[in-house]
Design an enzyme around this catalytic site. Structure first.
Site, mmCIF file in Angstrom:
data_model
loop_
_atom_site.group_PDB
_atom_site.id
_atom_site.type_symbol
_atom_site.label_atom_id
_atom_site.label_comp_id
_atom_site.label_asym_id
_atom_site.label_seq_id
_atom_site.Cartn_x
_atom_site.Cartn_y
_atom_site.Cartn_z
ATOM 1 N N GLN A 101 -10.175 1.339 8.944
ATOM 2 C CA GLN A 101 -10.277 0.586 7.684
ATOM 3 C C GLN A 101 -11.399 -0.446 7.782
ATOM 4 O O GLN A 101 -11.414 -1.282 8.687
ATOM 5 C CB GLN A 101 -8.961 -0.131 7.353
ATOM 6 C CG GLN A 101 -9.024 -0.729 5.950
ATOM 7 C CD GLN A 101 -7.793 -1.540 5.567
ATOM 8 O OE1 GLN A 101 -7.510 -2.568 6.177
ATOM 9 N NE2 GLN A 101 -7.089 -1.091 4.547
ATOM 10 N N TYR A 181 -9.283 -8.760 -0.572
ATOM 11 C CA TYR A 181 -10.540 -8.822 0.187
ATOM 12 C C TYR A 181 -11.715 -8.490 -0.746
ATOM 13 O O TYR A 181 -11.515 -8.160 -1.914
ATOM 14 C CB TYR A 181 -10.464 -7.894 1.407
ATOM 15 C CG TYR A 181 -9.392 -8.363 2.366
ATOM 16 C CD1 TYR A 181 -9.620 -9.473 3.194
ATOM 17 C CD2 TYR A 181 -8.134 -7.775 2.396
ATOM 18 C CE1 TYR A 181 -8.615 -9.945 4.038
ATOM 19 C CE2 TYR A 181 -7.128 -8.249 3.237
ATOM 20 C CZ TYR A 181 -7.386 -9.330 4.051
ATOM 21 O OH TYR A 181 -6.398 -9.821 4.878
HETATM 22 C C1 LIG Z 1 1.278 -7.789 10.116
HETATM 23 C C2 LIG Z 1 0.663 -7.091 8.941
HETATM 24 C C3 LIG Z 1 -0.704 -6.933 8.888
HETATM 25 C C4 LIG Z 1 -1.319 -6.271 7.803
HETATM 26 N N1 LIG Z 1 -2.670 -6.068 7.815
HETATM 27 C C5 LIG Z 1 -3.240 -5.256 6.875
HETATM 28 C C6 LIG Z 1 -4.592 -4.840 6.989
HETATM 29 O O1 LIG Z 1 -5.320 -5.153 7.943
HETATM 30 N N2 LIG Z 1 -5.098 -4.056 6.005
HETATM 31 C C7 LIG Z 1 -4.324 -3.646 4.942
HETATM 32 O O2 LIG Z 1 -4.823 -2.922 4.083
HETATM 33 N N3 LIG Z 1 -3.033 -4.010 4.840
HETATM 34 C C8 LIG Z 1 -2.469 -4.777 5.778
HETATM 35 N N4 LIG Z 1 -1.126 -5.074 5.710
HETATM 36 C C9 LIG Z 1 -0.304 -4.530 4.620
HETATM 37 C C10 LIG Z 1 0.390 -3.242 5.056
HETATM 38 O O3 LIG Z 1 -0.567 -2.203 5.258
HETATM 39 C C11 LIG Z 1 1.388 -2.770 3.991
HETATM 40 O O4 LIG Z 1 0.716 -2.634 2.763
HETATM 41 C C12 LIG Z 1 2.537 -3.743 3.773
HETATM 42 O O5 LIG Z 1 3.173 -4.040 4.995
HETATM 43 C C13 LIG Z 1 3.553 -3.145 2.801
HETATM 44 O O6 LIG Z 1 4.044 -1.918 3.282
HETATM 45 P P1 LIG Z 1 5.535 -1.837 3.912
HETATM 46 O O7 LIG Z 1 6.469 -2.205 2.788
HETATM 47 O O8 LIG Z 1 5.700 -0.430 4.372
HETATM 48 O O9 LIG Z 1 5.602 -2.842 5.018
HETATM 49 C C14 LIG Z 1 -0.507 -5.769 6.759
HETATM 50 C C15 LIG Z 1 0.881 -5.938 6.812
HETATM 51 C C16 LIG Z 1 1.470 -6.570 7.899
HETATM 52 C C17 LIG Z 1 2.983 -6.691 7.941
#
Ligand SMILES: Cc1cc2nc3c(=O)[nH]c(=O)nc-3n(C[C@H](O)[C@H](O)[C@H](O)COP(=O)(O)O)c2cc1C
Length: 365
Positions: A101, A181
């Site tokens: 990414q 972003y």
């Molecule tokens: C610790 C952490 C770091 C994250 N870093 C990014 C990232 O670098 N890029 C991104 O697109 N989303 C990032 N996200 C968002 C996740 O990709 C995801 O969209 C979010 O956790 C919701 O999905 P879930 O309900 O399955 O947790 C991050 C989420 C968490 C918990």
């Protein structure tokens, strides 16, 4: 789980199931941006746990204003590229694929070792407060508005990083057009108050995203997997809506597809949240209707709703973040019906590093 565990493809990447690790920033790289051995082990564990596809954390793309966090990995020099090659090599050895990414912080910058001030489309700061799990900044710093020269440099950064990602062995790239972003800031009327060719109506706000999609497609070749993540939400704002609603989203997706995008990765608080302005459809539903563009859906998927979601979005891959963090072997657990737990936030507090997570596991598990 028959809908989840069936053969799928993303571009030319063959997958034995539809589960994807969502990108997650772990601020665990060297200060100079090289991924570490700890990161190598961390990513390999997802592959060994049954994830056939991993989307890596957001990587900064230039040595100017793109870095968002201290200890964020980059893809801007030979050392960083060589270190990523080891990470991807480990994932490949374990039989899985990995996407890189690429992101630019824009106004959403908490630390940058190359420049003091964030660069943004206007001087607007993100809503809320900086994220404490990623650093110690107390308040957002007002960004310096970019001119055309800066915007061209950003294009070069993305293209250079995309070439490096391919050379490092990544199976594809994902442009971070979500979550507040820079690429997301172009689309957002909160951040993008410009009156020039990069702002104004949707055509103007989408212009740079189309140009960058074309440029990375030209640089990486016809068959390379190139995706874009899209959301209305940011880490500090769950309520923002694009003014153009459902029709606007369709316009965005069709134009990005025509510019060479392989897939879109939608993100919302929940996959089926009807968050588009004046619409009774979710972002994922609208994206699933666009022909010729593959779909990865994300947001709030759990062991309880995954089978329904997989049945509703037959052709989509499903990415999971927090549940995958808790259980790096989530696919195996889902398949065998084993216990699956919620993320305990203290696993990521005070900082979201891998080392902190490992210490947490020793004490709590
Ligand atoms: C610790 C952490 C770091 C994250 N870093 C990014 C990232 O670098 N890029 C991104 O697109 N989303 C990032 N996200 C968002 C996740 O990709 C995801 O969209 C979010 O956790 C919701 O999905 P879930 O309900 O399955 O947790 C991050 C989420 C968490 C918990």
């Amino acid at each position: 789980m028959s809908e989840v565990f069936k053969h799928a493809k993303l571009g030319n990447i063959e997958l034995s199931n539809r589960l994807v690790v969502a990108p997650m920033s772990r601020i665990s790289a060297e200060h100079e941006g090289e991924p570490t051995e700890l990161m190598e082990d961390y990513y390999r564990r997802f592959a060994e746990g049954g994830f056939d596809l991993i989307i890596g954390e957001g990587v900064y793309v230039d040595r100017k204003a793109s870095q968002a966090y201290q200890y964020q990995p980059g893809l801007t020099d030979d050392e960083q590229q060589a270190a990523w090659k080891k990470v991807v090599g480990g994932v490949h050895q374990a039989g899985s694929a990995m996407i890189c990414q690429l992101m630019h912080s824009g106004a959403q910058m908490q630390y940058n070792r190359f420049c003091e001030h964030p660069m943004g489309l206007s001087d607007v700061v993100p809503k809320g407060k900086p994220l404490s799990i990623y650093g110690n900044l107390e308040d957002w710093v007002k960004p310096e508005p970019m001119d055309d020269g800066h915007i061209n440099q950003i294009m070069n950064g993305f293209v250079g990083a995309a070439k490096r990602a391919k050379a490092a062995g990544f199976d594809g790239i994902e442009l971070q057009g979500a979550d507040g972003y820079l690429l997301n800031q172009f689309l957002s009327t909160h951040f993008n108050t410009r009156k020039d060719q990069w702002g104004g109506n949707l055509e103007g706000r989408l212009r740079f995203l189309i140009m960058i999609t074309r440029a990375v497609r030209d640089a990486c070749g016809e068959d390379y997997v190139i995706g874009m993540r899209l959301s209305q939400i940011t880490p500090t704002d769950d309520d923002y809506q694009w003014p153009e609603g459902e029709d606007g989203l369709r316009y965005v997706l069709e134009h990005l597809r025509d510019a060479g995008l392989s897939y879109v990765h939608t993100h919302d608080v929940a996959v089926n949240r009807k968050s588009l302005k004046d619409s009774d459809k979710s972002i994922a539903e609208v994206a699933s209707e666009v022909e010729g563009l593959q779909l990865i859906i994300n947001g709030g998927v759990s062991e309880n709703n995954i089978e329904d979601i997989a049945a509703q979005y037959q052709d989509a891959l499903i990415s999971m973040g927090r549940k995958a963090l808790v259980h790096q072997d989530l696919p195996k657990r889902l398949k065998e019906g084993l216990d699956i737990y919620e993320l305990d936030p203290t696993m990521l507090e005070p900082k979201a590093t891998i080392q902190h997570e490992l210490n947490w596991r020793k004490i709590n598990l």
